[in-house]
Every structure is written in structure tokens, then in C-alpha cells.
Write a protein that holds these residues in place. Structure first.
Motif, PDB file in Angstrom:
ATOM      1  N   TYR A  69      58.372   6.093  21.666  1.00  0.00           N
ATOM      2  CA  TYR A  69      57.661   7.388  21.958  1.00  0.00           C
ATOM      3  C   TYR A  69      57.197   8.234  20.435  1.00  0.00           C
ATOM      4  N   ASN A  70      55.989   8.197  20.571  1.00  0.00           N
ATOM      5  CA  ASN A  70      55.642   9.179  19.331  1.00  0.00           C
ATOM      6  C   ASN A  70      55.583  10.595  19.721  1.00  0.00           C
ATOM      7  N   PRO A  71      56.533  11.717  19.280  1.00  0.00           N
ATOM      8  CA  PRO A  71      56.586  12.972  19.258  1.00  0.00           C
ATOM      9  C   PRO A  71      55.369  13.808  19.108  1.00  0.00           C
ATOM     10  N   LEU A  72      54.675  13.367  17.902  1.00  0.00           N
ATOM     11  CA  LEU A  72      53.433  14.053  17.648  1.00  0.00           C
ATOM     12  C   LEU A  72      52.424  13.942  18.457  1.00  0.00           C
ATOM     13  N   THR A  73      52.025  12.797  19.037  1.00  0.00           N
ATOM     14  CA  THR A  73      50.888  12.416  19.861  1.00  0.00           C
ATOM     15  C   THR A  73      51.174  12.707  21.560  1.00  0.00           C
ATOM     16  N   GLY A  74      52.848  12.580  21.802  1.00  0.00           N
ATOM     17  CA  GLY A  74      53.119  12.535  23.162  1.00  0.00           C
ATOM     18  C   GLY A  74      52.925  11.294  23.719  1.00  0.00           C
ATOM     19  N   CYS A  75      52.511  10.330  23.151  1.00  0.00           N
ATOM     20  CA  CYS A  75      52.288   9.100  23.801  1.00  0.00           C
ATOM     21  C   CYS A  75      53.256   7.781  23.607  1.00  0.00           C
ATOM     22  N   VAL A  76      53.404   7.177  24.807  1.00  0.00           N
ATOM     23  CA  VAL A  76      54.516   6.433  24.916  1.00  0.00           C
ATOM     24  C   VAL A  76      54.144   4.800  25.119  1.00  0.00           C
ATOM     25  N   GLY A  77      54.605   4.170  24.340  1.00  0.00           N
ATOM     26  CA  GLY A  77      54.073   2.544  24.257  1.00  0.00           C
ATOM     27  C   GLY A  77      54.495   1.713  25.532  1.00  0.00           C
ATOM     28  N   PRO A 130      52.005   3.743  20.758  1.00  0.00           N
ATOM     29  CA  PRO A 130      52.917   3.175  19.865  1.00  0.00           C
ATOM     30  C   PRO A 130      53.235   1.605  20.180  1.00  0.00           C
ATOM     31  N   LYS A 131      53.605   0.945  19.300  1.00  0.00           N
ATOM     32  CA  LYS A 131      53.953  -0.658  19.682  1.00  0.00           C
ATOM     33  C   LYS A 131      55.051  -0.636  20.284  1.00  0.00           C
ATOM     34  N   LYS A 132      55.412  -1.910  21.002  1.00  0.00           N
ATOM     35  CA  LYS A 132      56.593  -1.914  21.640  1.00  0.00           C
ATOM     36  C   LYS A 132      57.810  -1.943  20.572  1.00  0.00           C
ATOM     37  N   ASN A 170      63.656  -3.175  15.982  1.00  0.00           N
ATOM     38  CA  ASN A 170      62.955  -3.511  14.901  1.00  0.00           C
ATOM     39  C   ASN A 170      61.789  -2.898  14.630  1.00  0.00           C
ATOM     40  N   SER A 171      61.053  -2.467  15.557  1.00  0.00           N
ATOM     41  CA  SER A 171      59.718  -1.952  15.437  1.00  0.00           C
ATOM     42  C   SER A 171      59.661  -0.351  15.419  1.00  0.00           C
ATOM     43  N   LEU A 172      60.661   0.231  15.645  1.00  0.00           N
ATOM     44  CA  LEU A 172      60.623   1.798  15.988  1.00  0.00           C
ATOM     45  C   LEU A 172      60.067   2.364  14.652  1.00  0.00           C
TER      46      LEU A 172
END
Length: 390
Positions: free
Chosen positions: A382-390, A319-321, A341-343
Motif C-alpha cells: 500500500y502506497n499511502p501517498l497515492t492511496g493505491c494498493v497493489g 505498487p508491486k506485489k 522483500n519488495s516493500l
């Protein structure tokens, strides 16, 4: 006196007895003189019968252990018989000699005369020669290995063992058969791992071209090497990772292989696919992919078979900052919640608090303005679908 045909032979003998060997019908005349001076004549015709011809007994050649035939004569006249002089001294009267045994190799002789039962005459002795050729030795075979799925065509191995003639031509000729031992192949069988599903064998023997005899049958084994049911695994069996993470892969059943080589097929930034070979060896492999990649384990068995296993590892974008906002307040002024602003929709913020704990939130609570100073809030998207953290 002896008269045979037009020949008259006087004074052929004297006395009471007389021995002669006539070659044709002959009249014998005896002139007898008494003590009183008298002469008396007596005569007897002796008929000489022609001898039967020699029987023209046939010669035979057999391969050892094959079925033989009775021994016959080409010149046996109608009504005549054969006198078979056996090795033990007995004489049998037969029309043909029984089929000889072919159990032992060698040359064997049978002695016979033609006999005319009407005249009682016997021909000269004739000899049948029966040759029993020894079977050649079996060819030498070696098992071959065929790898499951391999399209390489190979043939079972058999080598003649009878040597060569002066022109270096082999005395042994190889013959191949199916499992029924009857169906003969026109040439050496050809197999591949893509046409077999299990181990098999072919039958083979060699012919001695000097005698035409065939050896016993032996097996030529084809060993089918099954592909082991191995698979590529990861630490948590998860093949979806986030950009920047590394993946730890392992090939199960590695004890079945003598060596394992890892290749990586991926895509360059310009979109061109590329294969990086031999990026690792052994049962496990750790790698940090830049993009979704195919991991290939080339595993080699002790028999020389190569089996390939592959697994895709998907790399998810981070995910982006979150674009968290900064704020300025006067002391004791009411503050508002801290937002980003970018959530992106459905994403969350991971708030790293001063005590080392983290909270998952959508906005940060309004800060306290009771104390003067500059305060920092640290967050990640944090993207809960992918589990990835920016």
C-alpha cells in the motif's frame, strides 16, 4: 375713333359709353354732335402697362416627415410680390410661400401670380407642385445568436420589403447604423462570439431607390449566449485514481444543455496520443482509463452553441506485489516476523486477517508454531501517498 400706334380705326362705337381692350397705349377720340348741329371733339390717351412675367414658381419633392423649405419663384422681379391664392379663397401678398407641411404624403398645389405694386398689374397664374413621398415600410429583421468564444463570423439579418423591378433588382436598399443612429456602416456589420462580451444590437432601415426616401429605423438584435459556468466533477471531486479503478464523472448545470457528448483524449502504449470521440452521452460518464487521460464534455445549448469543458484524470501506478517471504518451522520452534522483500520505502503492508479485518503494518508478527500445519498470510503493498494498493 381708336388710335394705337400707326393704326387709326374709325367708328369703333357709338353712344355715351364705349368698352375696349387695348393691347398697347391707345388714344381714344370722341366726336360729339349737339342738337344744335355743332360738332365737338374730346380725346383721352389710355396707357397700357405690360403684365409681369409668370413668377416661375419652383416645384419641390420631399420625403415624408423631412424638413421643407419656403416655396420660391425664379422670376420674381425686384420690388414685385407674389399673390398666393389659398385654398380657402384668401389671397396673401408674400415674397415666398411658407414651407409646406410634409406630415401627409401626396401631391399638393400652390397657385400664385406675380404682382407689380407700382402698376397694380398681375401676371398669369402659375402653379407650384409639391410632392411628398410616403416613407417606405421598415425592413424585416430577425435576432441572431452568437456563442461566447466562437470565432465564426455572422451578421445581423435585415430583409428589404419593397419588391423587385422587372429586372429582378430590389427596390429596397438596406442601410446599417451604429447605436447612435448617425454612424452608418459601409456594409453589413460582422460579429463573432470572440469579439463580444454581451448582447448588442444594430440599427437598420431601408431606402426606396425609386424615391430616395428612407424608412424608420428598427433594431436588429444580436443575442450573446454566455457559456454556462458548468464544470466536470467526480463522485468525491478526486481526479487522481489508481490503475484499474473507474472514474464517475458528471457535468454540472446539465439543465442548460440540450445534449452532452463525452470524448476521451489519452495515450496509446506506444506513446502516440489519440482522441476517442463520442465515448458517452448525457450528463454523466463512467470510464476506466488505462493511463492519465483528458475527458472532454461537448455540451450543446438549445440555441445551437457548442461549449467545451475538460478535466484531466491522473492514473497512478499500483505498487508491486510486496514479495512476502515464505517460512518453514519445526513445531514449538521460535518464529520470526514475516517480512516482504519488495516493500518500498514509506509503503506499508495491508494484512488481511482470517476474521476479515485488515491491519496496516510494516512486517507481520511472528506466527505461532504450536500447531502443526500449513498457514497462509495474505498481504498487499500500500502506497499511502497515492492511496493505491497493489
Amino acid at each position: 375713333t381708336q388710335i394705337d400706334g400707326n393704326n387709326v380705326n374709325y367708328n369703333q362705337g357709338t353712344g355715351v359709353t364705349f368698352t375696349s381692350t387695348p393691347t398697347q397705349t391707345t388714344k381714344f377720340i370722341v366726336d360729339a354732335h349737339t342738337t344744335y348741329g355743332c360738332w365737338f371733339s374730346y380725346e383721352q390717351t389710355v396707357t397700357v402697362q405690360a403684365l409681369p412675367k409668370t413668377p416661375a414658381i419652383n416645384d419641390y419633392t420631399y420625403c415624408q416627415f423631412t424638413d421643407a423649405f419656403p416655396i420660391t419663384a425664379d422670376s420674381l422681379s425686384s420690388g414685385n410680390q407674389l399673390l398666393w391664392h389659398k385654398a380657402n379663397g384668401d389671397i396673401d401678398t408674400v415674397l415666398s410661400i411658407p414651407a409646406p407641411s410634409t406630415q401627409a404624403a401626396g401631391t399638393f398645389y400652390f397657385y400664385v401670380q406675380q404682382y407689380d405694386p407700382i402698376t397694380g398689374c398681375e401676371s398669369e397664374m402659375d402653379t407650384a407642385e409639391v410632392t411628398v413621398e410616403a416613407l417606405p415600410t421598415v425592413p424585416t429583421t430577425e435576432p441572431i445568436d452568437v456563442c461566447e468564444g466562437s470565432v465564426i463570423q455572422v451578421s445581423p439579418t435585415a430583409v428589404h420589403t419593397l419588391g423587385y423591378d422587372p429586372l429582378s433588382q430590389a427596390y429596397g436598399k438596406i442601410h446599417w447604423y451604429d447605436k447612435d443612429s448617425i454612424t452608418e456602416f459601409a456594409q453589413t456589420p460582422v460579429v463573432s462570439g470572440s469579439t463580444l462580451s454581451d448582447s448588442t444590437y444594430y440599427l437598420v432601415r431601408q431606402e426606396d431607390v425609386r424615391t430616395g426616401c428612407l424608412s424608420s429605423i428598427v433594431k436588429a438584435e444580436v443575442h450573446f449566449i454566455h457559456k454556462p459556468s458548468s464544470q466536470i466533477t467526480s463522485i468525491n471531486n478526486d481526479f487522481i485514481i489508481c490503475d484499474g479503478d473507474q472514474v464517475s464523472l458528471a457535468l454540472t448545470g446539465s439543465q442548460n444543455f440540450s445534449s452532452i457528448v463525452w470524448d476521451v483524449r489519452t495515450t496509446l502504449p506506444n506513446g502516440q496520443p489519440i482522441l476517442f470521440q463520442t465515448q458517452g452521452t448525457g450528463a454523466s460518464f463512467i470510464h476506466r482509463p488505462d493511463t492519465t487521460s483528458q475527458y472532454i464534455a461537448r455540451a450543446y445549448t438549445p440555441q445551437g452553441c457548442e461549449f467545451v469543458y475538460d478535466q484531466y484524470v491522473t492514473v497512478q501506478a499500483l505498487p508491486k506485489k510486496p514479495g512476502i517471504n515464505s517460512y518453514q518451522y519445526c513445531q514449538f520452534e521460535d518464529a520470526t516476523a514475516i517480512t516482504a522483500n519488495s516493500l518500498e520505502a514509506n509503503n506499508k503492508l495491508i494484512w488481511h486477517q482470517d476474521d476479515g479485518t485488515t491491519d496496516t503494518v510494516s512486517v507481520l508478527p511472528a506466527p505461532s508454531t504450536d500447531t502443526v500445519g500449513t498457514f497462509y498470510r495474505y498481504v498487499q503493498q500500500y502506497n499511502p501517498l497515492t492511496g493505491c494498493v497493489g
